[in-house]
Design a protein around this motif. Sequence first.
Motif, PDB file in Angstrom:
ATOM      1  N   UNK A  59       9.109   8.477  -6.024  1.00  0.00           N
ATOM      2  CA  UNK A  59      10.564   8.276  -5.997  1.00  0.00           C
ATOM      3  C   UNK A  59      11.115   8.024  -7.395  1.00  0.00           C
ATOM      4  N   UNK A  60      10.413   7.210  -8.174  1.00  0.00           N
ATOM      5  CA  UNK A  60      10.883   6.902  -9.524  1.00  0.00           C
ATOM      6  C   UNK A  60      10.904   8.149 -10.400  1.00  0.00           C
ATOM      7  N   UNK A  61       9.929   9.030 -10.227  1.00  0.00           N
ATOM      8  CA  UNK A  61       9.908  10.264 -11.010  1.00  0.00           C
ATOM      9  C   UNK A  61      11.142  11.130 -10.739  1.00  0.00           C
ATOM     10  N   UNK A  62      11.663  11.054  -9.526  1.00  0.00           N
ATOM     11  CA  UNK A  62      12.831  11.870  -9.157  1.00  0.00           C
ATOM     12  C   UNK A  62      14.154  11.193  -9.515  1.00  0.00           C
ATOM     13  N   UNK A  63      14.095   9.981 -10.029  1.00  0.00           N
ATOM     14  CA  UNK A  63      15.319   9.228 -10.315  1.00  0.00           C
ATOM     15  C   UNK A  63      15.770   9.413 -11.761  1.00  0.00           C
ATOM     16  N   UNK A  64      16.986   8.956 -12.032  1.00  0.00           N
ATOM     17  CA  UNK A  64      17.495   9.029 -13.410  1.00  0.00           C
ATOM     18  C   UNK A  64      16.950   7.887 -14.270  1.00  0.00           C
ATOM     19  N   UNK A 122       0.821  -1.211   0.000  1.00  0.00           N
ATOM     20  CA  UNK A 122       0.000   0.000   0.000  1.00  0.00           C
ATOM     21  C   UNK A 122       0.859   1.267   0.000  1.00  0.00           C
ATOM     22  N   UNK A 123       2.030   1.172  -0.606  1.00  0.00           N
ATOM     23  CA  UNK A 123       2.936   2.322  -0.692  1.00  0.00           C
ATOM     24  C   UNK A 123       3.350   2.595  -2.146  1.00  0.00           C
ATOM     25  N   UNK A 124       2.605   2.054  -3.092  1.00  0.00           N
ATOM     26  CA  UNK A 124       2.950   2.213  -4.510  1.00  0.00           C
ATOM     27  C   UNK A 124       3.012   3.675  -4.938  1.00  0.00           C
ATOM     28  N   UNK A 125       2.167   4.520  -4.348  1.00  0.00           N
ATOM     29  CA  UNK A 125       2.167   5.943  -4.702  1.00  0.00           C
ATOM     30  C   UNK A 125       3.511   6.599  -4.348  1.00  0.00           C
ATOM     31  N   UNK A 158      12.977   1.152  -5.602  1.00  0.00           N
ATOM     32  CA  UNK A 158      11.994   0.073  -5.398  1.00  0.00           C
ATOM     33  C   UNK A 158      12.041  -0.487  -3.984  1.00  0.00           C
ATOM     34  N   UNK A 159      13.105  -0.195  -3.238  1.00  0.00           N
ATOM     35  CA  UNK A 159      13.284  -0.819  -1.927  1.00  0.00           C
ATOM     36  C   UNK A 159      13.238   0.163  -0.758  1.00  0.00           C
TER      37      UNK A 159
END
Length: 176
Positions: free
Chosen positions: A40-45, A32-35, A174-175
Amino acid sequence: MNINIRQETEKDYKLSETVVEKAFKNEEHSDHKEQFLVARLRRSDLFIPELSLVAETSKEIIGHIMLTKLFIENERNRYESLALAPVSVLPEYQNRGIGSKLINKSIKIAKELGYKSVIVLGHDKYYPRFGFKPASSWGIKAPFDIPDEVFMALELEDKSLNGITGTVAYSKEFFE
């Protein structure tokens, strides 16, 4: 119902995250933390703006999908691929083909951008309809212990995974 699939914009971020949160709220196999993962992925390279899509109807965002870069690694090589995670549709709009539209559109765009494959950890009864097969078919393994049938890969180009073996290396996002 008229559904428009388009690239997500920065002004959509908060709404998209709410859609992701609501979509996974009652999902049994979820932390329940997918959002937060999406943020986080948006801020990554690893983020590819063209592969972060929303589904909308009457200007309301009702679905979201994101494909980001990942790597398949072995002792000798590192191969670029894509992670499909997550695909989300508001509960009241689920089972209407919206998730399928998002997946099909993201696969089409990924091919156009020149990507060769997509990896997904997901429902083994759902993703095969898009051509996903157990990643182990190519000698590709998950970095953690999970049932073989839920860890799948899709070739975006014929035979693009031939000869590619190794373990998927998910990014730290992802972790966290």
